[in-house]
Design an enzyme around this catalytic site. Structure first.
Site, PDB file in Angstrom:
ATOM      1  N   HIS A 200      63.483  -7.362 -27.567  1.00 47.77           N
ATOM      2  CA  HIS A 200      62.702  -7.192 -26.329  1.00 47.77           C
ATOM      3  C   HIS A 200      63.649  -7.010 -25.151  1.00 47.77           C
ATOM      4  CE1 HIS A 200      58.970  -8.466 -23.854  1.00 47.77           C
ATOM      5  NE2 HIS A 200      59.903  -8.086 -22.995  1.00 47.77           N
TER       6      HIS A 200
ATOM      7  N   HIS B 123      53.135  -7.862 -23.884  1.00 44.21           N
ATOM      8  CA  HIS B 123      53.558  -8.904 -22.939  1.00 44.21           C
ATOM      9  C   HIS B 123      52.329  -9.800 -22.778  1.00 44.21           C
ATOM     10  CE1 HIS B 123      57.091  -6.576 -21.860  1.00 44.21           C
ATOM     11  NE2 HIS B 123      57.461  -7.491 -20.988  1.00 44.21           N
TER      12      HIS B 123
ATOM     13  N   ASP C 163      65.543  -9.454 -22.780  1.00 39.61           N
ATOM     14  CA  ASP C 163      64.536  -9.043 -21.787  1.00 39.61           C
ATOM     15  C   ASP C 163      65.114  -8.240 -20.618  1.00 39.61           C
ATOM     16  OD1 ASP C 163      61.952  -8.727 -20.826  1.00 39.61           O
ATOM     17  OD2 ASP C 163      61.724 -10.778 -20.128  1.00 39.61           O
TER      18      ASP C 163
ATOM     19  N   TRP D  52      63.791  -8.641 -12.187  1.00 38.20           N
ATOM     20  CA  TRP D  52      63.255  -9.892 -12.725  1.00 38.20           C
ATOM     21  C   TRP D  52      64.336 -10.945 -12.896  1.00 38.20           C
ATOM     22  CZ3 TRP D  52      61.408  -5.104 -13.553  1.00 38.20           C
ATOM     23  CH2 TRP D  52      60.023  -4.915 -13.394  1.00 38.20           C
TER      24      TRP D  52
ATOM     25  N   GLU E 299      52.424 -14.199 -19.878  1.00 31.68           N
ATOM     26  CA  GLU E 299      53.708 -14.525 -19.237  1.00 31.68           C
ATOM     27  C   GLU E 299      53.406 -15.183 -17.888  1.00 31.68           C
ATOM     28  OE1 GLU E 299      56.417 -11.285 -18.391  1.00 31.68           O
ATOM     29  OE2 GLU E 299      58.116 -12.653 -18.146  1.00 31.68           O
TER      30      GLU E 299
ATOM     31  N   GLN F 121      53.542  -1.206 -17.448  1.00 35.65           N
ATOM     32  CA  GLN F 121      53.955  -2.340 -16.606  1.00 35.65           C
ATOM     33  C   GLN F 121      52.917  -2.705 -15.545  1.00 35.65           C
ATOM     34  OE1 GLN F 121      57.263  -4.486 -16.201  1.00 35.65           O
ATOM     35  NE2 GLN F 121      55.344  -5.395 -15.546  1.00 35.65           N
TER      36      GLN F 121
ATOM     37  N   HIS G 136      64.195  -4.194 -21.528  1.00 35.92           N
ATOM     38  CA  HIS G 136      63.606  -3.106 -20.722  1.00 35.92           C
ATOM     39  C   HIS G 136      64.763  -2.202 -20.313  1.00 35.92           C
ATOM     40  CE1 HIS G 136      59.580  -5.043 -19.963  1.00 35.92           C
ATOM     41  NE2 HIS G 136      60.281  -6.104 -20.320  1.00 35.92           N
TER      42      HIS G 136
HETATM   43  N1  17E Z   1      58.279  -6.927 -16.863  1.00 32.70           N
HETATM   44  C1  17E Z   1      57.467  -7.964 -17.158  1.00 32.70           C
HETATM   45  O1  17E Z   1      56.229  -7.811 -17.106  1.00 32.70           O
HETATM   46  N2  17E Z   1      57.998  -9.144 -17.523  1.00 32.70           N
HETATM   47  C2  17E Z   1      59.314  -9.297 -17.603  1.00 32.70           C
HETATM   48  N3  17E Z   1      59.820 -10.483 -17.975  1.00 32.70           N
HETATM   49  C3  17E Z   1      60.180  -8.223 -17.295  1.00 32.70           C
HETATM   50  C4  17E Z   1      59.615  -7.049 -16.932  1.00 32.70           C
HETATM   51  C5  17E Z   1      61.664  -8.368 -17.363  1.00 32.70           C
HETATM   52 FE   FE2 Z   2      59.602  -8.141 -20.886  1.00 27.68          FE
END
Ligand code: 17E
Ligand code: FE2
Length: 421
Positions: free
Chosen positions: A59, A213, A312, A318, A216, A155, A61
């Site tokens: 994982h 995702h 990540d 982030w 989170e 995203q 980006h």
């Molecule tokens: N985008 C997201 O939704 N969550 C993250 N932890 C990162 C990007 C790095």
């Molecule tokens: Fe991520």
């Protein structure tokens, strides 16, 4: 036919060293004292150093790397939501060439730390799909050096960004391997639910993997994981499905988590935790006590649910400090997860190797076993405990039987020029 013998490899959990005989990039025989049998082939001595399958970053980006210092970095709240906002403000100005250039640096860094397989999210909430085009090209250009899976990741939402669902579908048609989603970011619960159902529908339609995702957030009411696990269980797609982050699980009541674990186990879903990232992004609305933001890694692992660790971010809005070294991620992960028994420590390399291979659904060809791809790394330690204790680097990375590069401890060998092509 290319033949090579690597002798005196200390394999996981084994007292005695083994020899690895490779033909045409595939392990042909593994055993003791094969040197006599294969005396005519090239022989490389691994001197009893710990030899394991390559690290996998499941994982990352790649389109975001090295954008952390752009104007308006995530300095106000340090949260996920500010990260998304900062990214959204700058992404439209990026060119394909620039994205490729940044991503290539990140891939090289990961490779030099021992990674040979990656799964990257690529933001497809962009009508031009510039980042997707960049990463698709890069995947092809670097395929001899590293294997990359691409996730069509919306995203800014499938239903909270105009035509987000259609952009995901377009990305799958263009060559993305995995369907992504971000239900906890959609405007409402209903849109989050709709995005999960769409994800499963698209994965079925195009025969793709799933990586969402998922939850989170520290919000204990974020319960998209149960919906995802339930949907893929009923569709027999659990082994091909991953829930990333699942931070909310760290805030769930135990009674609810107990019920959830039954479904997770039944479904065979995979979980990815991002320790450095989520210790940093979560807990931001707490004063004290302050939550850790990590999902229940230890408990998932004990329950036999497949869980692995990922990087990540590498210097993005982030998280500024990712350097692509999975050993660092492992170090953080076992600390934050309280995985400190002797057994947990010596088995912890699984969290960045074999467990991640299951997540990427490449377990049938990954690992140091006869018939599998002869890809492996040699660590600068003679056993698992020392490897973790000393947070060692790698001495060699071998891909399809050939040495990609060698390092003296902390010194990079000059063979690296072949990465700069
Ligand atoms: N985008 C997201 O939704 N969550 C993250 N932890 C990162 C990007 C790095
Ligand atoms: Fe991520």
């Amino acid at each position: 036919m290319e033949k090579i013998l690597y002798k005196n490899a200390r394999l996981k959990g084994m007292e005695e060293v083994q020899d690895l005989y490779i033909e045409n990039g595939i392990f042909k025989e593994i055993g003791k004292e094969l040197e006599k049998k294969y005396s005519e082939v090239k022989i490389i001595d691994l001197d009893g150093y710990l030899t394991i399958p390559p690290y996998i970053d499941p994982h990352i980006h790649l389109d975001y790397v090295y954008t952390a210092r752009r104007p308006g970095a995530n300095n106000n709240t340090g949260t996920l939501f500010e990260g998304i906002q900062r990214w959204s403000e700058t992404k439209s100005s990026m060119t394909k060439e620039e994205i490729k250039e940044r991503a290539k640096i990140a891939i090289k860094k990961q490779m030099l730390h021992g990674t040979q397989y990656m799964r990257t999210h690529v933001d497809v909430t962009d009508p031009n799909l510039t980042a997707l085009k960049a990463i698709l090209e890069l995947r092809e250009e670097m395929k001899d050096l590293i294997e990359i899976q691409i996730i069509a990741f919306p995203q800014e939402g499938m239903y909270s960004y105009k035509d987000g669902d259609k952009l995901v579908e377009k990305a799958l048609q263009m060559g993305a391997d995995v369907v992504g989603a971000i239900p906890h970011f959609e405007f409402t619960w209903e849109l989050g639910e709709k995005s999960i159902k769409k994800t499963v529908e698209l994965a079925k339609k195009y025969n793709k993997l799933i990586d969402v995702h998922c939850d989170e957030t520290d919000d204990p009411n974020s319960r998209f994981l149960e919906l995802l696990a339930g949907e893929v269980y009923m569709n027999d797609m659990g082994e091909k499905t991953t829930a990333s982050h699942t931070c909310a699980m760290g805030s769930y009541d135990n009674a609810y988590a107990f019920k959830l674990f039954r479904l997770l186990k039944l479904s065979n879903i995979n979980i990815i935790a991002c320790p450095t990232e989520n210790i940093h992004l979560q807990g931001r609305y707490d004063t004290y006590p302050k939550r850790r933001g990590l999902t229940r890694v230890k408990e998932l692992n004990d329950a036999g649910i497949n869980v692995c660790f990922a990087q990540d971010s590498m210097s993005d809005p982030w998280y500024p400090l990712g350097n692509g070294n999975l050993m660092t991620i492992l170090d953080f992960g076992i600390h934050i997860g309280h995985m400190m028994t002797f057994e947990e420590i010596i088995n912890s390399l699984d969290l960045i190797t074999v467990n991640s291979a299951k997540t990427l659904h490449i377990q049938d060809r990954y690992g140091i076993e006869v018939g599998k791809e002869a890809n492996f790394i040699v660590l600068d330690a003679k056993n698992e405990f020392d490897a973790i204790l000393e947070r060692v680097g790698i001495k060699k990375s071998i891909r399809y039987g050939k040495i990609l590069f060698e390092k003296e401890p902390q010194v990079i060998d000059s063979k690296l020029e072949f990465f700069t092509k």
